[in-house]
Design an enzyme around this catalytic site. Structure first.
Site, short mmCIF file in Angstrom:
data_model
loop_
_atom_site.label_atom_id
_atom_site.label_comp_id
_atom_site.label_asym_id
_atom_site.label_seq_id
_atom_site.Cartn_x
_atom_site.Cartn_y
_atom_site.Cartn_z
CG HIS A 145 -0.36 0.10 2.52
ND1 HIS A 145 0.39 -0.90 3.08
CD2 HIS A 145 -0.38 1.10 3.45
CE1 HIS A 145 0.80 -0.55 4.28
NE2 HIS A 145 0.35 0.68 4.53
CG HIS A 201 0.19 4.50 4.77
ND1 HIS A 201 -0.54 3.81 5.70
CD2 HIS A 201 -0.64 5.48 4.30
CE1 HIS A 201 -1.75 4.34 5.80
NE2 HIS A 201 -1.83 5.35 4.96
CG ASP A 207 5.17 3.10 7.40
OD1 ASP A 207 4.25 3.44 6.63
OD2 ASP A 207 5.00 2.31 8.35
CG HIS A 208 4.31 0.06 4.30
ND1 HIS A 208 4.13 -1.26 4.65
CD2 HIS A 208 3.88 0.78 5.37
CE1 HIS A 208 3.62 -1.32 5.88
NE2 HIS A 208 3.46 -0.10 6.32
CG HIS A 264 -3.93 0.43 7.01
ND1 HIS A 264 -3.85 0.99 8.27
CD2 HIS A 264 -2.76 0.74 6.39
CE1 HIS A 264 -2.69 1.60 8.41
NE2 HIS A 264 -2.01 1.47 7.28
CG ASP A 316 0.68 -1.19 7.98
OD1 ASP A 316 1.56 -2.05 8.20
OD2 ASP A 316 0.91 0.03 7.97
CG HIS A 343 4.21 -1.88 11.54
ND1 HIS A 343 5.03 -0.78 11.70
CD2 HIS A 343 3.44 -1.63 10.45
CE1 HIS A 343 4.76 0.09 10.74
NE2 HIS A 343 3.80 -0.40 9.97
#
Length: 259
Positions: free
Chosen positions: A51, A53, A55-56, A105, A131, A169
């Site tokens: 996805h 975001h 941090d990915h 999410h 996530d 995570h």
């Protein structure tokens, strides 16, 4: 033989590193530097994204510049060279991956189901769920609805019980604290807390999990159980339908948001 290992990033992210026969793939590289270090000078074969975001996805640009490798992920993600969507499939490391749409999410969230077949172990299934599904938990609803997330989790929960689960995570102990509050008499949760505390005390990851373990200990997959419904009913004073599993899920997610 397939090797899957976590590359720690930021405070609690895992970038999953898949290796086989000299090829290297990574899932959700939010930070390029730990990936470069883990490769030890080898070439990166490809990147998989669940996805959008940051941090990915934050490592895509540098890793692509260094390795000119294909990047598979949602069309909405900058840097994706090979857009994929739910219902499609691809082949990496001589193994098939089924792509599942799992909105909740985020609206573009995908889950990747890799089927590995070996002479020794037969079929093993590996789920890279970003996530959406966490160990003993699930992601926050940043874009989707409770119904979308509930249905996405139900889709994942119907994978074979032995499926290995690779969230992005290290949230297990925090999620288990909430799970114990929801189901204080659940012995499977208590056992898992002890096991995971021992792992973290030795700086080891609590992942991967399995679908079977999540079905026993993850409250967001247990909305049909009376104990979970009763806990959700008491988490707030306003009315809701405890016989509606989506309502139970929504109550649990709201409770966890402020836990």
């Amino acid at each position: 033989m397939l090797s899957i290992s976590p590359i720690p990033a930021f405070n609690d992210n895992y970038i999953w590193h898949l290796q086989k026969d000299g090829e290297h793939w990574v899932v959700d590289p939010g930070d390029p530097e730990p990936v470069v270090k883990a490769l030890r000078g080898d070439k990166l074969t490809g990147i998989l994204i669940t996805h959008h975001h940051f941090d990915h996805t934050g490592g895509i640009e540098k890793l692509y510049r260094l390795h000119q490798c294909p990047v598979y992920g949602p069309e909405s993600v900058p840097g994706v060279t090979h857009p994929i969507a739910g219902g499609t499939s691809l082949q990496i490391l001589d193994m098939p991956i089924q792509v599942l749409a799992v909105p909740g999410h985020t609206l573009d969230h995908l889950a990747l189901v890799l089927n590995e077949t070996t002479a020794a172990d037969g079929e093993q299934i590996h789920l890279f769920c970003g996530d959406t599904l966490f160990s003993a938990g699930c992601g926050r609803l940043f874009e989707g609805t409770p119904e979308q997330m509930y249905l996405s989790l139900q889709k994942l929960s119907k994978l074979p019980p032995a499926t290995f689960v690779y969230p992005a995570h290290e949230y297990t102990l925090a999620n288990l604290r909430f799970a114990q509050t929801v189901e204080p008499e659940n012995q499977a949760i208590a056992t898992r807390v002890s096991q995971c505390k021992a792992l973290r005390a030795n700086d080891k990851p609590t992942l991967p999990s399995t679908i079977a373990l999540e079905l026993d200990t993850n409250p967001f997959l247990r909305c049909r159980y009376p104990e979970v419904r009763q806990a959700a009913a008491h988490s707030k004073a306003d009315l809701f339908n405890e016989n509606d599993e989506v309502d139970v899920f929504a109550r649990l997610r709201g409770w966890k948001d402020n836990f």
